[in-house]
Design an enzyme around this catalytic site. Structure first.
Site, PDB file in Angstrom:
ATOM      1  N   GLY A   1       0.766  -1.240   0.000  1.00  0.00           N
ATOM      2  CA  GLY A   1       0.000   0.000   0.000  1.00  0.00           C
ATOM      3  C   GLY A   1       0.794   1.286   0.000  1.00  0.00           C
ATOM      4  O   GLY A   1       0.219   2.367   0.196  1.00  0.00           O
TER       5      GLY A   1
ATOM      6  N   HIS B   1      15.640  -4.183 -19.375  1.00  0.00           N
ATOM      7  CA  HIS B   1      14.509  -5.057 -19.696  1.00  0.00           C
ATOM      8  C   HIS B   1      13.220  -4.308 -19.381  1.00  0.00           C
ATOM      9  O   HIS B   1      13.244  -3.243 -18.771  1.00  0.00           O
ATOM     10  CB  HIS B   1      14.574  -6.335 -18.852  1.00  0.00           C
ATOM     11  CG  HIS B   1      14.664  -6.053 -17.381  1.00  0.00           C
ATOM     12  ND1 HIS B   1      15.869  -5.965 -16.726  1.00  0.00           N
ATOM     13  CD2 HIS B   1      13.719  -5.796 -16.436  1.00  0.00           C
ATOM     14  CE1 HIS B   1      15.662  -5.670 -15.450  1.00  0.00           C
ATOM     15  NE2 HIS B   1      14.359  -5.559 -15.255  1.00  0.00           N
TER      16      HIS B   1
ATOM     17  N   ARG C   1      19.493   6.121 -10.704  1.00  0.00           N
ATOM     18  CA  ARG C   1      20.152   4.865 -10.356  1.00  0.00           C
ATOM     19  C   ARG C   1      19.750   3.885 -11.449  1.00  0.00           C
ATOM     20  O   ARG C   1      18.563   3.679 -11.706  1.00  0.00           O
ATOM     21  CB  ARG C   1      19.721   4.395  -8.974  1.00  0.00           C
ATOM     22  CG  ARG C   1      20.323   3.041  -8.550  1.00  0.00           C
ATOM     23  CD  ARG C   1      19.435   1.906  -8.978  1.00  0.00           C
ATOM     24  NE  ARG C   1      19.773   0.627  -8.393  1.00  0.00           N
ATOM     25  CZ  ARG C   1      19.199  -0.520  -8.760  1.00  0.00           C
ATOM     26  NH1 ARG C   1      18.275  -0.551  -9.710  1.00  0.00           N
ATOM     27  NH2 ARG C   1      19.544  -1.643  -8.194  1.00  0.00           N
TER      28      ARG C   1
ATOM     29  N   ASP D   1      19.437   0.366 -13.227  1.00  0.00           N
ATOM     30  CA  ASP D   1      19.277  -1.048 -12.896  1.00  0.00           C
ATOM     31  C   ASP D   1      20.066  -1.944 -13.857  1.00  0.00           C
ATOM     32  O   ASP D   1      20.136  -1.686 -15.058  1.00  0.00           O
ATOM     33  CB  ASP D   1      17.784  -1.396 -12.947  1.00  0.00           C
ATOM     34  CG  ASP D   1      17.485  -2.756 -12.381  1.00  0.00           C
ATOM     35  OD1 ASP D   1      17.858  -3.007 -11.221  1.00  0.00           O
ATOM     36  OD2 ASP D   1      16.870  -3.575 -13.085  1.00  0.00           O
TER      37      ASP D   1
ATOM     38  N   GLU E   1      24.049   0.221 -11.146  1.00  0.00           N
ATOM     39  CA  GLU E   1      23.995  -0.969 -10.299  1.00  0.00           C
ATOM     40  C   GLU E   1      24.992  -1.981 -10.855  1.00  0.00           C
ATOM     41  O   GLU E   1      24.734  -2.655 -11.850  1.00  0.00           O
ATOM     42  CB  GLU E   1      22.588  -1.582 -10.288  1.00  0.00           C
ATOM     43  CG  GLU E   1      22.511  -2.793  -9.367  1.00  0.00           C
ATOM     44  CD  GLU E   1      21.334  -3.712  -9.654  1.00  0.00           C
ATOM     45  OE1 GLU E   1      20.996  -4.517  -8.763  1.00  0.00           O
ATOM     46  OE2 GLU E   1      20.770  -3.651 -10.761  1.00  0.00           O
TER      47      GLU E   1
ATOM     48  N   HIS F   1      17.073  -3.583  -1.387  1.00  0.00           N
ATOM     49  CA  HIS F   1      15.857  -4.361  -1.621  1.00  0.00           C
ATOM     50  C   HIS F   1      16.161  -5.743  -2.196  1.00  0.00           C
ATOM     51  O   HIS F   1      15.254  -6.573  -2.321  1.00  0.00           O
ATOM     52  CB  HIS F   1      14.928  -3.609  -2.579  1.00  0.00           C
ATOM     53  CG  HIS F   1      15.388  -3.641  -4.003  1.00  0.00           C
ATOM     54  ND1 HIS F   1      16.459  -2.903  -4.455  1.00  0.00           N
ATOM     55  CD2 HIS F   1      14.936  -4.340  -5.081  1.00  0.00           C
ATOM     56  CE1 HIS F   1      16.642  -3.141  -5.741  1.00  0.00           C
ATOM     57  NE2 HIS F   1      15.736  -3.998  -6.142  1.00  0.00           N
ATOM     58  N   ASP F   2      17.418  -6.010  -2.555  1.00  0.00           N
ATOM     59  CA  ASP F   2      17.792  -7.276  -3.186  1.00  0.00           C
ATOM     60  C   ASP F   2      18.483  -8.253  -2.243  1.00  0.00           C
ATOM     61  O   ASP F   2      18.788  -9.375  -2.651  1.00  0.00           O
ATOM     62  CB  ASP F   2      18.739  -7.013  -4.369  1.00  0.00           C
ATOM     63  CG  ASP F   2      18.002  -6.550  -5.612  1.00  0.00           C
ATOM     64  OD1 ASP F   2      16.865  -7.014  -5.839  1.00  0.00           O
ATOM     65  OD2 ASP F   2      18.557  -5.727  -6.357  1.00  0.00           O
TER      66      ASP F   2
ATOM     67  N   ARG G   1      11.643  -6.742   2.723  1.00  0.00           N
ATOM     68  CA  ARG G   1      10.835  -5.697   2.099  1.00  0.00           C
ATOM     69  C   ARG G   1       9.556  -5.439   2.894  1.00  0.00           C
ATOM     70  O   ARG G   1       8.566  -4.960   2.358  1.00  0.00           O
ATOM     71  CB  ARG G   1      10.479  -6.091   0.664  1.00  0.00           C
ATOM     72  CG  ARG G   1      11.675  -6.229  -0.268  1.00  0.00           C
ATOM     73  CD  ARG G   1      11.239  -6.606  -1.668  1.00  0.00           C
ATOM     74  NE  ARG G   1      12.377  -6.845  -2.561  1.00  0.00           N
ATOM     75  CZ  ARG G   1      12.272  -7.243  -3.834  1.00  0.00           C
ATOM     76  NH1 ARG G   1      11.067  -7.438  -4.364  1.00  0.00           N
ATOM     77  NH2 ARG G   1      13.356  -7.446  -4.570  1.00  0.00           N
TER      78      ARG G   1
END
Length: 576
Positions: free
Chosen positions: A169, A244, A327, A329, A358, A424-425, A473
């Site tokens: 949310g 991608h 940033r 990716d 990255e 986040h990875d 996350r």
């Protein structure tokens, strides 16, 4: 003399110009092998033979378990520099040039090393604000729905026939309403993971590069966010996903519908017809994709139409929304020519835009000055995890990794590195520490006192943990009080109050073999800050002189000049 260990590479991070009159030269040698290293340099265009040389002694700036690293910054008006190194080990003298050792110096200038021309195009110009940045990384779905709240409720919407989802949310307005929280922490920059329209909650499977994902809000919401952030003194970095995109991006959708007849077939890196969307994770897609993610077909970024499409995307968000940074990716899977065009496009609009790639490994290839200003420093995470969290390295081995991080790039890039302990990875660093706050604090001190711009993943200051994706996350917590948050605030304030931590040099003072005592200094001509970290389970003796200086941070310091297990001491050293 261990001649096999001597290393210098012209036109690299071992020889480069800083500006019109300052040039850096470096040389690597076996540890404790040389007594003296002299740089001998002159003007390649000197009228006469041999060239008249100037001589300057090089300084030992770093040392690891195998090598010594020498450096000198010369100030000269010479643009075309010819040079060699005079090496002395206490017994023999060697002259090193053209990658070989000689007992004399050639009088032919073309036999020597050269910096052909100190070209202004090769000088590294990093956005000035990036060196001073303290970056707060927001995963938009997980951060905030509104002030001090993340609802943790999912949402599904249909846009132009495509389904887009959220999980917890988070919204753009939620970020905006909590800017004061970020500012109170002390951060001056926010970096948001993808916010453009995409199918899944993480937003890395893009559908539309020109719109904010409707589960997050609208383009107007984002414009208001950037404007208010700027009014409050915050810079804004957004995620650019150009390697991608998603299944239902218009070009891929057209290929699935029209197969070989589609005008977009060359927009993709590999297509095996018939192209279709696999139903299961186990099925190998008939197209190249990001890693194993079938939802993310890989783009052919050498196609001129693809290049122009993304140059327009870059221009759109910079011109209309005034963002401060990108940033990028999966930067190491995209061809260099694309990134060079991207940098040219972005810098033409705003020379102070930050371009951060990255790249999970060392990024020498990408930090040549033509592509990025910085990369995400995942090596800092990797080495800090091994030393602080897991105790897999002693201080001497950790220092080897630190020296590598300091010597692999041209100097200006070091100060712009996006230094992270998690993202986040990857799992939360506190979880790597088995939730041991003492280990965590040692790693944080290193992150904030090392060279580069520290990045905080949202909620780290609240002690969020997580090993699996759904955990690291997880939804944000907005407590204003707490030991960990106070520690972050102290570190950020320390950095702001002492410019030597953002601009000063780095020197290792002690790296214990077989133990965890690590001591280093950040210094410039005016000031010095020394950090002592004891990643050990036992007392260590430290220099009594440290007790005469100003203590900025300390923990577990005992009488008689001892530092206890997991103790730390950060001091401001008096300069006379």
């Amino acid at each position: 003399m261990n001649k096999h260990a001597i290393m210098h590479q012209p036109l690299s991070n071992y020889a480069f110009g800083l500006d019109e009159t300052h040039v850096v030269f470096r040389l690597k040698a076996a540890k404790n092998d040389l007594k003296e290293v002299i740089l001998c340099y002159g003007d390649t265009a000197f009228r006469g033979n041999p060239v008249e040389m100037e001589y300057v002694k090089m300084v030992l700036i770093h040392q690891d378990s195998l090598f010594d690293y020498y450096e000198v910054i010369i100030e000269t008006s010479i643009s075309r520099i010819v040079y060699y190194f005079e090496l002395y080990d206490g017994k023999t003298r060697s002259y090193f040039y053209s990658q070989f050792h000689y007992d004399h110096v050639s009088d032919q200038r073309n036999d020597l090393f050269k910096l052909p021309f100190n070209r202004k195009e090769d000088w590294i110009e990093i956005p000035k604000w990036l060196n001073d940045a303290v970056i707060y990384n927001i995963f938009p779905d997980s951060f905030a729905t509104k002030k001090d709240l993340i609802t943790k409720t999912s949402k599904t919407m249909t846009i132009n026939g495509n389904i887009v989802k959220s999980k917890l949310g988070g919204t753009i307005n939620g970020i905006r309403e909590n800017l004061d929280y970020i500012i109170d922490l002390g951060c001056n920059t926010i970096y948001m993971n993808p916010i453009f329209t995409a199918g899944e909650y993480h937003k890395y499977d893009l559908i539309d590069y020109y719109s904010i994902d409707p589960t997050f809000g609208t383009n107007d919401d984002f414009k208001r966010l950037v404007d208010e952030a700027h009014d409050k003194g915050l810079k804004v970095i957004i995620d650019g996903v150009f390697n991608h995109y998603g299944w239902y991006f218009h070009a891929f959708d057209d290929v699935v519908k029209h197969q070989e007849k589609s005008r977009y077939t060359d927009w993709f890196y590999r297509l095996d017809f018939p192209v279709y969307r696999p139903n299961t994770f186990e099925e190998i897609p008939p197209y190249a994709c990001f890693g194993y993610e079938r939802l993310m077909p890989k783009l052919n970024t050498s196609n001129e139409e693809v290049i122009q499409y993304f140059m327009d995307v870059c221009s759109y968000w910079m011109k209309h929304y005034n963002i401060d940074g990108w940033r990028l990716d999966v930067a190491d899977e995209v061809d260099a020519s694309f990134w060079r065009r991207f940098k040219e496009t972005a810098k033409a609009i705003n020379p102070e835009i930050a371009i951060i790639g990255e790249v999970w490994q060392s990024a020498e290839y990408y930090l040549d000055g033509t592509m990025f200003d910085s990369v995400m420093n995942y090596d800092l995470l990797k080495h800090s995890k091994a030393f602080f969290a897991k105790n897999e390295l002693d201080a001497d081995q950790f220092n080897d990794r630190v020296v590598h991080m300091l010597t692999r790039y041209k100097t200006p890039f070091n100060y712009a590195q996006m230094n992270l302990l998690d993202s986040h990875d990857v799992p939360r660093f506190l979880s790597h520490c088995d939730e041991d706050i003492n280990r965590y604090f040692l790693a944080l001190i290193f992150q904030f006192t090392f060279i580069g711009a520290p990045m905080i993943f949202y909620g780290n200051e609240q002690g969020l943990t997580g090993i699996k994706e759904e955990d690291y996350r997880k939804g944000m917590v907005f407590n204003r009080d707490g030991l960990i948050r106070d520690f972050f605030k102290h570190l950020i304030e320390l950095r702001k109050n002492h410019p030597v931590l953002t601009k000063g040099s780095f020197k290792t003072l002690h790296a214990g073999k077989g133990d965890g005592l690590y001591i280093y200094e950040r210094y410039d001509e005016e000031s010095s800050i020394i950090t002592i970290l004891n990643r050990s389970d036992s007392l260590k003796v430290i220099n009594k002189d440290y007790f005469n200086d100003e203590w900025l941070m300390h923990h577990n310091i005992e009488n008689n000049f001892f530092i206890g297990a997991m103790g730390y001491l950060v001091i401001k050293k008096t300069k006379h």
